[in-house]
Scaffold this motif. Structure first.
Motif, mmCIF file in Angstrom:
data_model
loop_
_atom_site.group_PDB
_atom_site.id
_atom_site.type_symbol
_atom_site.label_atom_id
_atom_site.label_comp_id
_atom_site.label_asym_id
_atom_site.label_seq_id
_atom_site.Cartn_x
_atom_site.Cartn_y
_atom_site.Cartn_z
ATOM 1 N N SER A 162 0.465 -0.164 -16.235
ATOM 2 C CA SER A 162 1.241 0.855 -16.953
ATOM 3 C C SER A 162 2.508 0.242 -17.525
ATOM 4 C CB SER A 162 1.615 2.009 -16.032
ATOM 5 O OG SER A 162 2.794 1.684 -15.310
ATOM 6 N N GLU A 163 3.133 0.981 -18.430
ATOM 7 C CA GLU A 163 4.358 0.467 -19.052
ATOM 8 C C GLU A 163 5.536 0.427 -18.083
ATOM 9 O OE1 GLU A 163 5.341 2.917 -22.385
ATOM 10 O OE2 GLU A 163 5.190 4.777 -21.256
ATOM 11 N N GLN A 164 5.370 1.008 -16.892
ATOM 12 C CA GLN A 164 6.397 0.834 -15.842
ATOM 13 C C GLN A 164 6.104 -0.404 -14.989
ATOM 14 O OE1 GLN A 164 4.680 4.126 -15.738
ATOM 15 N NE2 GLN A 164 6.136 4.680 -17.356
ATOM 16 N N GLY A 165 4.993 -1.061 -15.273
ATOM 17 C CA GLY A 165 4.622 -2.205 -14.444
ATOM 18 C C GLY A 165 3.768 -1.824 -13.250
ATOM 19 N N ASP A 166 3.259 -0.596 -13.238
ATOM 20 C CA ASP A 166 2.327 -0.214 -12.173
ATOM 21 C C ASP A 166 1.036 -1.002 -12.351
ATOM 22 O OD1 ASP A 166 4.284 1.629 -11.665
ATOM 23 O OD2 ASP A 166 3.106 3.383 -12.274
ATOM 24 N N LEU A 167 0.470 -1.406 -11.230
ATOM 25 C CA LEU A 167 -0.737 -2.236 -11.250
ATOM 26 C C LEU A 167 -1.897 -1.488 -10.604
ATOM 27 C CD1 LEU A 167 -2.131 -5.091 -11.515
ATOM 28 C CD2 LEU A 167 -1.246 -5.548 -9.210
ATOM 29 N N GLY A 171 0.785 -1.224 0.000
ATOM 30 C CA GLY A 171 0.000 0.000 0.000
ATOM 31 C C GLY A 171 0.818 1.276 0.000
ATOM 32 N N ALA A 172 2.155 1.158 0.061
ATOM 33 C CA ALA A 172 3.003 2.354 0.177
ATOM 34 C C ALA A 172 2.882 3.267 -1.040
ATOM 35 C CB ALA A 172 4.456 1.950 0.406
ATOM 36 N N ASP A 173 2.540 2.695 -2.188
ATOM 37 C CA ASP A 173 2.383 3.499 -3.404
ATOM 38 C C ASP A 173 0.921 3.872 -3.650
ATOM 39 O OD1 ASP A 173 5.137 3.344 -4.279
ATOM 40 O OD2 ASP A 173 4.742 1.240 -4.706
ATOM 41 N N SER A 174 0.077 3.609 -2.683
ATOM 42 C CA SER A 174 -1.369 3.749 -2.934
ATOM 43 C C SER A 174 -1.977 4.891 -2.132
ATOM 44 C CB SER A 174 -2.081 2.445 -2.587
ATOM 45 O OG SER A 174 -2.299 2.376 -1.189
ATOM 46 N N LEU A 175 -3.247 5.149 -2.427
ATOM 47 C CA LEU A 175 -4.013 6.154 -1.687
ATOM 48 C C LEU A 175 -4.079 5.834 -0.202
ATOM 49 C CD1 LEU A 175 -7.186 6.389 -3.976
ATOM 50 C CD2 LEU A 175 -5.320 8.052 -3.795
ATOM 51 N N CYS A 208 -1.288 4.496 -15.204
ATOM 52 C CA CYS A 208 -2.622 4.090 -14.774
ATOM 53 C C CYS A 208 -3.432 5.330 -14.396
ATOM 54 C CB CYS A 208 -2.538 3.171 -13.559
ATOM 55 S SG CYS A 208 -1.742 1.595 -13.905
ATOM 56 N N THR A 209 -4.691 5.336 -14.766
ATOM 57 C CA THR A 209 -5.562 6.441 -14.347
ATOM 58 C C THR A 209 -6.366 6.058 -13.105
ATOM 59 O OG1 THR A 209 -7.348 5.718 -15.815
ATOM 60 C CG2 THR A 209 -5.763 7.283 -16.718
ATOM 61 N N TYR A 210 -6.489 4.778 -12.840
ATOM 62 C CA TYR A 210 -7.157 4.327 -11.617
ATOM 63 C C TYR A 210 -6.135 4.290 -10.475
ATOM 64 C CZ TYR A 210 -11.136 2.725 -14.453
ATOM 65 O OH TYR A 210 -12.203 2.632 -15.276
ATOM 66 N N PRO A 211 -6.625 4.264 -9.231
ATOM 67 C CA PRO A 211 -5.701 4.232 -8.089
ATOM 68 C C PRO A 211 -4.774 3.014 -8.144
ATOM 69 C CG PRO A 211 -7.929 4.724 -7.350
ATOM 70 C CD PRO A 211 -8.039 4.354 -8.807
ATOM 71 N N LEU A 212 -3.518 3.233 -7.819
ATOM 72 C CA LEU A 212 -2.520 2.152 -7.887
ATOM 73 C C LEU A 212 -2.690 1.157 -6.746
ATOM 74 C CD1 LEU A 212 0.979 3.583 -8.805
ATOM 75 C CD2 LEU A 212 -0.866 2.771 -10.291
ATOM 76 N N THR A 213 -2.477 -0.099 -7.090
ATOM 77 C CA THR A 213 -2.317 -1.146 -6.088
ATOM 78 C C THR A 213 -0.863 -1.153 -5.619
ATOM 79 O OG1 THR A 213 -3.985 -2.434 -7.251
ATOM 80 C CG2 THR A 213 -2.603 -3.621 -5.661
ATOM 81 N N ALA A 214 0.059 -1.106 -6.598
ATOM 82 C CA ALA A 214 1.493 -1.069 -6.308
ATOM 83 C C ALA A 214 2.204 -0.569 -7.559
ATOM 84 C CB ALA A 214 2.007 -2.450 -5.918
ATOM 85 N N ALA A 215 3.362 0.064 -7.360
ATOM 86 C CA ALA A 215 4.128 0.608 -8.476
ATOM 87 C C ALA A 215 5.232 -0.356 -8.892
ATOM 88 C CB ALA A 215 4.733 1.965 -8.092
ATOM 89 N N GLY A 246 -8.773 -6.029 0.031
ATOM 90 C CA GLY A 246 -8.390 -7.420 0.300
ATOM 91 C C GLY A 246 -6.885 -7.586 0.386
ATOM 92 N N GLY A 247 -6.380 -8.666 -0.213
ATOM 93 C CA GLY A 247 -4.951 -8.959 -0.129
ATOM 94 C C GLY A 247 -4.146 -8.493 -1.322
ATOM 95 N N ALA A 248 -4.775 -7.724 -2.210
ATOM 96 C CA ALA A 248 -4.117 -7.384 -3.477
ATOM 97 C C ALA A 248 -2.792 -6.645 -3.293
ATOM 98 C CB ALA A 248 -5.060 -6.549 -4.344
#
Lengths: 223, 225
Positions: free
Chosen positions: B111-116, A125-129, B162-169, B131-133
């Motif tokens: 994203s092309e950087q692998g952001d999810l 979550g460190a990169d998240s909202l 990504c235009t949606y909120p990131l899960t992880a970068a 959840g556990g994502a």
């Protein structure tokens, strides 16, 4: 003599104060201490903060507490499940507060509370909202967010068997949050399917040692 | 125009081919669970479920359902011989601590950087749920994404950002869609496999960020295609 067994569900939740933080075990329907939560419903405590993975579904357990307007705040990872109608209704109406926590962080925050730690840094979550407003630190070249311990006034846990010292074993994937929650509350209340005698549980297989448990009540399995 | 494409099962089978024998694997909910059904018989793969199972087996026979033995999607499962149960904190230690070799996740966007981005959209009508994502995305050694190439209304899901909120970068290693298998590396999206009958231009048109192509792009042949 130590005897943590109590005779009734009412006795098991006796003394629960308004405004308490209550840790409720379970993942989906597995391991939810349904009868203990219903005892809280009957007991009457209000203004509760509930810590649990899901926000209940249908008309039972946590969903029933929400429906009856007893929950001020819910701290969970996945409130939106099949049939979580009461949570969603209260959430849209703005009458319940939601603190969303990644599932592993939820569990680890409770572990920290139970372990006497002041929190931890996690990459989840460190990169998240969800890291907004929290301290972020680079550790080993990676962003980590600081998470505080999360303890409860009361934990409600479901296990398979328990003895009068409060030693517990669980059933399959119904174990989930139980062992961690049991460590993280001032008062840990457990419903077991079966009471056993001291010595009947294999000491090598005890999952929750009785030191973490305060009250045990027997709730026999439904047919 | 009808585009040639892999079925969901064929997509899952393509993912399964890339999972080495002996791996500890966590499958996300939704389409990724199909991967468990198409692992070749010669491989021993141990499936992990976030709710405290290693050695998760297939769905039980009718009449043998145990609702205290369910997977992350809350469906009944079984335990294979050698399997084990453990509590949530240990389960997420396995996930965050780099003990899971491969995870296969669904995604809204990569994203092309692998952001999810796979936990929240911009639909304010829905309460957020994670959840556990996030734990899985940062912790698994290899993060594979299995998803449709575009949204149902044809908007690209592979994007510059990504235009949606990131899960992880910067966590996704490889993406499997009904049209292609695409690596995410320092050079952005690199196409490894493409479905037969689709041109590179067609694939690019359905992708929101520039594609480069591996020296040898393998051909994916759909059944009946």
């Amino acid at each position: 003599m130590i005897d943590k067994r109590v005779a009734s569900l009412a006795e098991a939740v006796q003394g629960l104060a308004d405004g308490s933080t209550v840790l409720v075990g379970g993942f989906g329907a597995a391991g939810v201490p349904v009868e203990l939560v219903h005892a809280v419903l009957d007991q009457g405590a209000r203004d509760l903060t509930i810590v649990t993975n899901n926000a209940g579904s249908g008309e039972t357990d946590v969903a029933a507490l929400i429906r009856e307007g007893r929950v001020r705040k819910i701290i969970c990872s996945y409130p939106r499940s099949m049939g979580s109608i009461w949570f969603e209704e209260f959430y849209r109406a703005g009458t319940i507060e939601l603190e969303l926590v990644p599932q592993g962080t939820l569990s680890e925050r409770m572990r920290a509370a139970g372990a006497g730690l002041g929190g931890f840094f996690t990459p989840a979550g460190a990169d998240s909202l969800l890291a907004r407003g929290k301290e972020v630190r680079m550790i080993g070249g990676r962003r980590h967010v600081f998470e505080e311990p999360l303890g409860g006034d009361v934990a409600l846990v479901k296990a398979l068997r328990g003895d009068r010292w409060g030693n517990l074993v669980y059933n399959k994937a119904a174990r989930n949050f139980g062992p961690t929650m049991a460590t993280a509350a001032t008062l840990t209340v457990v419903q077991v399917r079966e009471f056993v005698e001291l010595g009947d549980l294999d000491p090598e297989s005890v999952v929750t040692p009785g030191i973490f448990v305060d009250r045990v009540v027997q709730v026999e399995e439904e047919a | 125009m009808t585009v040639p494409q892999l079925s969901h099962t064929e997509m899952a089978a393509r993912v399964a081919r890339d999972i080495p024998d002996g791996s500890y694997v966590n499958l996300g909910i939704g389409m990724p669970t199909l991967v468990g059904d198409v692992i070749s018989a010669g491989k021993e793969i141990i499936f992990h479920s976030e709710n405290g199972i290693l050695g998760m087996g297939p769905a039980p026979a009718p009449g043998e359902v145990d609702w205290e033995l369910i997977n992350a999607g809350k469906s009944p499962v079984t335990l294979v011989p050698g399997g084990s149960y453990f509590h949530h904190t240990d389960s997420f230690m396995m996930m965050r601590g780099g003990h899971i070799d491969v995870t296969v996740l669904g995604a809204f966007q990569v994203s092309e950087q692998g952001d999810l981005a796979n936990w929240a959209t911009d639909d304010a009508h829905l309460p957020p749920a994670v959840g556990g994502a996030m734990d899985l995305a940062v912790g698994a050694k290899r993060v594979l994404v299995l998803m449709m190439h575009t949204t149902p209304d044809g908007r690209p899901k592979l994007l510059p950002e990504c235009t949606y909120p990131l899960t992880a970068a910067q966590v996704v290693h490889r993406i499997y869609t009904e049209l292609a298998v695409i690596d995410v590396g320092p050079a952005g999206f690199v196409v490894r496999d493409m479905v037969a009958g689709l041109s590179r231009e067609d694939l690019q048109r359905r992708t929101g960020a520039p594609l480069t192509f591996a020296d040898e792009v393998a051909v994916l042949v759909p059944a009946g295609g």
